[in-house]
Design a protein around this motif. Structure first.
Motif, PDB file in Angstrom:
ATOM      1  N   LYS A 271       0.872  -1.130  -0.182  1.00  0.00           N
ATOM      2  CA  LYS A 271       0.209   0.303  -0.022  1.00  0.00           C
ATOM      3  C   LYS A 271       1.130   1.416   0.229  1.00  0.00           C
ATOM      4  CE  LYS A 271      -3.836   2.169   2.882  1.00  0.00           C
ATOM      5  NZ  LYS A 271      -5.594   2.208   2.853  1.00  0.00           N
ATOM      6  N   ALA A 272       2.371   1.647   0.901  1.00  0.00           N
ATOM      7  CA  ALA A 272       2.263   2.607   0.961  1.00  0.00           C
ATOM      8  C   ALA A 272       3.476   2.981  -0.388  1.00  0.00           C
ATOM      9  CB  ALA A 272       3.883   1.951   2.177  1.00  0.00           C
ATOM     10  N   ALA A 273       4.284   1.396  -0.639  1.00  0.00           N
ATOM     11  CA  ALA A 273       4.268   1.506  -2.193  1.00  0.00           C
ATOM     12  C   ALA A 273       3.780   2.044  -3.894  1.00  0.00           C
ATOM     13  CB  ALA A 273       5.401   0.324  -2.915  1.00  0.00           C
ATOM     14  N   VAL A 274       2.412   1.840  -3.295  1.00  0.00           N
ATOM     15  CA  VAL A 274       1.446   1.928  -5.473  1.00  0.00           C
ATOM     16  C   VAL A 274       0.654   2.840  -4.746  1.00  0.00           C
ATOM     17  CG1 VAL A 274      -0.552   0.630  -5.917  1.00  0.00           C
ATOM     18  CG2 VAL A 274       1.579  -0.061  -5.290  1.00  0.00           C
ATOM     19  N   LYS A 275       0.378   3.473  -3.106  1.00  0.00           N
ATOM     20  CA  LYS A 275       0.081   4.791  -3.003  1.00  0.00           C
ATOM     21  C   LYS A 275      -1.783   4.385  -2.717  1.00  0.00           C
ATOM     22  CE  LYS A 275       2.372   8.044  -3.529  1.00  0.00           C
ATOM     23  NZ  LYS A 275       4.020   7.389  -3.550  1.00  0.00           N
ATOM     24  N   HIS A 276      -2.078   4.083  -3.620  1.00  0.00           N
ATOM     25  CA  HIS A 276      -3.279   3.558  -4.683  1.00  0.00           C
ATOM     26  C   HIS A 276      -4.076   2.272  -5.076  1.00  0.00           C
ATOM     27  CE1 HIS A 276      -4.605   7.946  -2.713  1.00  0.00           C
ATOM     28  NE2 HIS A 276      -3.341   8.345  -3.615  1.00  0.00           N
ATOM     29  N   PRO A 277      -3.426   1.563  -4.070  1.00  0.00           N
ATOM     30  CA  PRO A 277      -3.353  -0.399  -5.054  1.00  0.00           C
ATOM     31  C   PRO A 277      -5.489  -0.360  -5.227  1.00  0.00           C
ATOM     32  CG  PRO A 277      -3.303  -0.772  -2.340  1.00  0.00           C
ATOM     33  CD  PRO A 277      -3.461   1.413  -2.569  1.00  0.00           C
ATOM     34  N   PHE A 278      -6.177   0.422  -4.303  1.00  0.00           N
ATOM     35  CA  PHE A 278      -7.565  -0.542  -5.418  1.00  0.00           C
ATOM     36  C   PHE A 278      -7.839   0.437  -6.841  1.00  0.00           C
ATOM     37  CE2 PHE A 278     -12.027   0.695  -6.089  1.00  0.00           C
ATOM     38  CZ  PHE A 278     -12.635  -0.523  -5.570  1.00  0.00           C
ATOM     39  N   LEU A 279      -6.978   1.241  -6.516  1.00  0.00           N
ATOM     40  CA  LEU A 279      -7.581   1.678  -8.173  1.00  0.00           C
ATOM     41  C   LEU A 279      -6.445   1.959  -9.224  1.00  0.00           C
ATOM     42  CD1 LEU A 279      -7.345   5.728  -6.995  1.00  0.00           C
ATOM     43  CD2 LEU A 279      -9.021   4.582  -8.157  1.00  0.00           C
ATOM     44  N   VAL A 280      -5.820   1.123  -8.598  1.00  0.00           N
ATOM     45  CA  VAL A 280      -4.472   0.445  -9.781  1.00  0.00           C
ATOM     46  C   VAL A 280      -5.286  -0.919 -10.463  1.00  0.00           C
ATOM     47  CG1 VAL A 280      -1.898  -1.054  -9.812  1.00  0.00           C
ATOM     48  CG2 VAL A 280      -2.224   1.499  -8.798  1.00  0.00           C
ATOM     49  N   ALA A 281      -5.747  -1.756  -9.100  1.00  0.00           N
ATOM     50  CA  ALA A 281      -6.259  -2.677  -9.229  1.00  0.00           C
ATOM     51  C   ALA A 281      -7.438  -2.467 -10.577  1.00  0.00           C
ATOM     52  CB  ALA A 281      -7.115  -3.270  -8.153  1.00  0.00           C
ATOM     53  N   VAL A 282      -8.520  -1.743 -10.330  1.00  0.00           N
ATOM     54  CA  VAL A 282      -9.303  -1.286 -11.059  1.00  0.00           C
ATOM     55  C   VAL A 282      -8.531  -0.966 -12.240  1.00  0.00           C
ATOM     56  CG1 VAL A 282     -11.236   0.311 -11.317  1.00  0.00           C
ATOM     57  CG2 VAL A 282     -11.289  -0.407  -9.352  1.00  0.00           C
ATOM     58  N   LYS A 283      -7.860   0.182 -12.681  1.00  0.00           N
ATOM     59  CA  LYS A 283      -7.269   0.590 -13.946  1.00  0.00           C
ATOM     60  C   LYS A 283      -6.602  -1.707 -14.933  1.00  0.00           C
ATOM     61  CE  LYS A 283      -5.284   4.328 -11.905  1.00  0.00           C
ATOM     62  NZ  LYS A 283      -4.264   4.900 -12.172  1.00  0.00           N
ATOM     63  N   LEU A 284      -5.819  -2.068 -13.756  1.00  0.00           N
ATOM     64  CA  LEU A 284      -5.431  -3.143 -14.511  1.00  0.00           C
ATOM     65  C   LEU A 284      -6.835  -4.293 -15.065  1.00  0.00           C
ATOM     66  CD1 LEU A 284      -2.119  -4.763 -11.917  1.00  0.00           C
ATOM     67  CD2 LEU A 284      -2.591  -3.357 -14.609  1.00  0.00           C
ATOM     68  N   TRP A 285      -7.288  -4.278 -14.311  1.00  0.00           N
ATOM     69  CA  TRP A 285      -9.048  -5.329 -14.538  1.00  0.00           C
ATOM     70  C   TRP A 285      -9.493  -4.307 -15.721  1.00  0.00           C
ATOM     71  CZ3 TRP A 285     -13.812  -2.824 -13.945  1.00  0.00           C
ATOM     72  CH2 TRP A 285     -14.749  -3.955 -14.136  1.00  0.00           C
ATOM     73  N   ALA A 286      -9.874  -3.470 -16.015  1.00  0.00           N
ATOM     74  CA  ALA A 286     -10.758  -2.585 -16.973  1.00  0.00           C
ATOM     75  C   ALA A 286      -9.296  -2.637 -18.150  1.00  0.00           C
ATOM     76  CB  ALA A 286     -10.682  -1.007 -16.375  1.00  0.00           C
ATOM     77  N   THR A 287      -8.604  -2.456 -18.501  1.00  0.00           N
ATOM     78  CA  THR A 287      -7.518  -2.548 -19.618  1.00  0.00           C
ATOM     79  C   THR A 287      -7.257  -4.416 -20.292  1.00  0.00           C
ATOM     80  OG1 THR A 287      -5.822  -0.672 -18.187  1.00  0.00           O
ATOM     81  CG2 THR A 287      -5.246  -2.354 -19.880  1.00  0.00           C
ATOM     82  N   ALA A 288      -6.791  -4.995 -19.128  1.00  0.00           N
ATOM     83  CA  ALA A 288      -7.404  -6.227 -19.384  1.00  0.00           C
ATOM     84  C   ALA A 288      -8.605  -6.358 -20.036  1.00  0.00           C
ATOM     85  CB  ALA A 288      -7.361  -7.217 -17.993  1.00  0.00           C
ATOM     86  N   HIS A 289      -9.589  -5.949 -19.525  1.00  0.00           N
ATOM     87  CA  HIS A 289     -10.278  -7.094 -19.956  1.00  0.00           C
ATOM     88  C   HIS A 289     -11.051  -6.172 -21.323  1.00  0.00           C
ATOM     89  CE1 HIS A 289     -11.592  -8.240 -16.449  1.00  0.00           C
ATOM     90  NE2 HIS A 289     -12.422  -9.194 -16.887  1.00  0.00           N
ATOM     91  N   LEU A 290     -10.462  -4.862 -21.861  1.00  0.00           N
ATOM     92  CA  LEU A 290     -10.633  -4.323 -22.908  1.00  0.00           C
ATOM     93  C   LEU A 290      -9.404  -4.792 -23.888  1.00  0.00           C
ATOM     94  CD1 LEU A 290     -10.816  -0.317 -21.650  1.00  0.00           C
ATOM     95  CD2 LEU A 290     -12.580  -1.767 -23.069  1.00  0.00           C
TER      96      LEU A 290
END
Length: 190
Positions: free
Chosen positions: A98-117
């Motif tokens: 969490k400290a390294a990524v800062k906003h892991p939830f938003l990174v997860a949503v971006k990865l999920w959406a990009t993968a599905h696109l």
């Protein structure tokens, strides 16, 4: 398609109040109280989610194909999805991730959406996953300009990262082998 769009507008709209109108959100909390605001927020979120699920399901019955992704993008999508569940869990389990990524939830949503696109090319897919991707990018940008409200979560402990990774990978495995087909009707593994 109308239900999908309406669901996205409601769901992402209510989740964008802090992005677009943080002062209005704070005024509503002051006026109505925290519990009433969260209750209203939850009702609108649930209504939006139900509409987008029904709308997406209906749109899949008569797909409008915008592009046909090559087969290899499905493999790339599986790879991009690998860190999604660990990141989702790390958002609520403070640690080094969490400290390294800062906003892991938003990174997860971006990865999920990009993968599905990458793996899907219908209009419904572009609306759903593109909408979530745009929301996550906008939310991340807005976080640089506004004060952060604390998220509920576990206390910070050294084991949190290990828990997030192990539990997240187990969920990923269950989702890819069984749950995605059961919930979505699509088997992601070839």
């Amino acid at each position: 398609m109308t239900l999908l769009v309406l669901g996205l507008v409601l769901f992402l709209g209510v989740h964008s109040v802090s992005i677009a109108a943080p002062a209005w959100r704070d005024a509503q909390v002051a006026l109505r109280g925290e519990k009433a605001w969260k209750g209203l927020y939850s009702l609108v979120s649930i209504a939006g989610f139900v509409l987008l699920v029904i709308g997406y399901g209906a749109a899949r019955q008569s797909p409008i194909v915008l592009y046909t992704p090559p087969t290899w993008t499905r493999h790339l999508a599986l790879l991009l999805m690998l860190p999604v569940f660990p990141l989702l869990i790390a958002a609520y389990m403070p640690g080094r991730i969490k400290a390294a990524v800062k906003h892991p939830f938003l990174v997860a949503v971006k990865l999920w959406a990009t993968a599905h696109l990458l793996a899907n090319g219908t209009l419904a897919d572009v609306l759903l996953f593109g909408g979530f991707l745009a929301w996550a990018v906008a939310d991340r940008i807005s976080m640089k300009r506004r004060a952060q409200r604390p998220l509920p979560g576990a206390p910070e402990r050294p084991m949190n990262d290990l828990i997030a990774v192990v539990v997240g990978l187990v969920i990923y495995g269950v989702f890819v082998t069984w749950l995605h087909r059961w919930l979505i009707g699509v088997q992601p593994l070839p």
